[in-house]
Design an enzyme around this catalytic site. Sequence first.
Site, mmCIF file in Angstrom:
data_model
loop_
_atom_site.group_PDB
_atom_site.id
_atom_site.type_symbol
_atom_site.label_atom_id
_atom_site.label_comp_id
_atom_site.label_asym_id
_atom_site.label_seq_id
_atom_site.Cartn_x
_atom_site.Cartn_y
_atom_site.Cartn_z
ATOM 1 N N GLY A 86 -4.495 1.775 0.175
ATOM 2 C CA GLY A 86 -4.840 0.243 -0.277
ATOM 3 C C GLY A 86 -3.582 -0.674 -0.858
ATOM 4 N N CYS A 87 -3.769 -1.744 -1.312
ATOM 5 C CA CYS A 87 -2.755 -2.719 -1.668
ATOM 6 C C CYS A 87 -1.913 -2.195 -2.940
ATOM 7 C CB CYS A 87 -3.496 -4.140 -1.859
ATOM 8 S SG CYS A 87 -4.604 -4.128 -2.890
ATOM 9 N N GLY A 88 -0.894 -2.773 -3.122
ATOM 10 C CA GLY A 88 -0.052 -2.252 -4.352
ATOM 11 C C GLY A 88 -0.082 -0.848 -4.311
ATOM 12 N N ILE A 154 -1.910 -7.099 -8.291
ATOM 13 C CA ILE A 154 -1.965 -7.129 -6.795
ATOM 14 C C ILE A 154 -2.735 -5.913 -6.303
ATOM 15 C CG2 ILE A 154 0.444 -6.013 -6.484
ATOM 16 C CD1 ILE A 154 -1.160 -8.884 -4.575
#
Length: 254
Positions: A86-88, A154
Amino acid sequence: MNQKGCPEEYPITLVVNDFEIAVFQLTKQDLEDWVYGYLFSEGMIECAADVQTVLINEESGVIDVTLATNFNTEKMFSKKKHYTAGCGRGVTFFSMTDVKTFNKVEVGKTYQLSYLLKKRSEFARNSPLYLESGGMHGACIVEESGAMTIREDIGRHNAVDKIIGHAIRNELEPSSLLLLTTGRISYEMLSKAAKFGFPVVASRTAATKQAVQLAKYLNIEVVGYLRGRMAIQYTSLGRVIYDLEERVLGANPN
């Protein structure tokens, strides 16, 4: 057309006892909470007192942490790194096998689903970074009094680390807390909740199969798709009372 600012992320290098852990993509707010939460989630500290100093240099993008002298640096950093989805993007030193050795959650407050939905709505209305830019994740703890604390980032796992860091720095008792998050509950997210001891974890989106299996094993109640007046039940441990049953979607947790 309405316009929002772009979400911000920065490369932050975490150094612990002169050992570089990794470079993380982070939102700069509440970085000290993130340090405490990440170190606790990874088993590097057991309480806030285990941290001697935290030096944050935003200009150079380095966080330098000194832990108590009894910390076994060689043993910890000889473990294999696992990069989170996923993000970050983040990194964890715990595998699924490691997480299964965590203590099972044996206590916890009981909540009505309507209460979770209400708090989820309050959470959404009080997430300034998301409201300003969109594209941000949040994590929120709800205390017995109903008081809420929110952290944003984020990365969904960074947001959870930040809220855990806040909790351990303020010596909050996990059995009395509810964890709400905007992000997908994957196994590494569930492991963070399990390490701290949250009895109930709820999200506006899904939980993965691995996370649900782990939640059952560690006795953690998981609720997903907490939106409007509906939710999906992933576990059935009796900590969430479904007082809006006609609006609740069933889920196959297997």
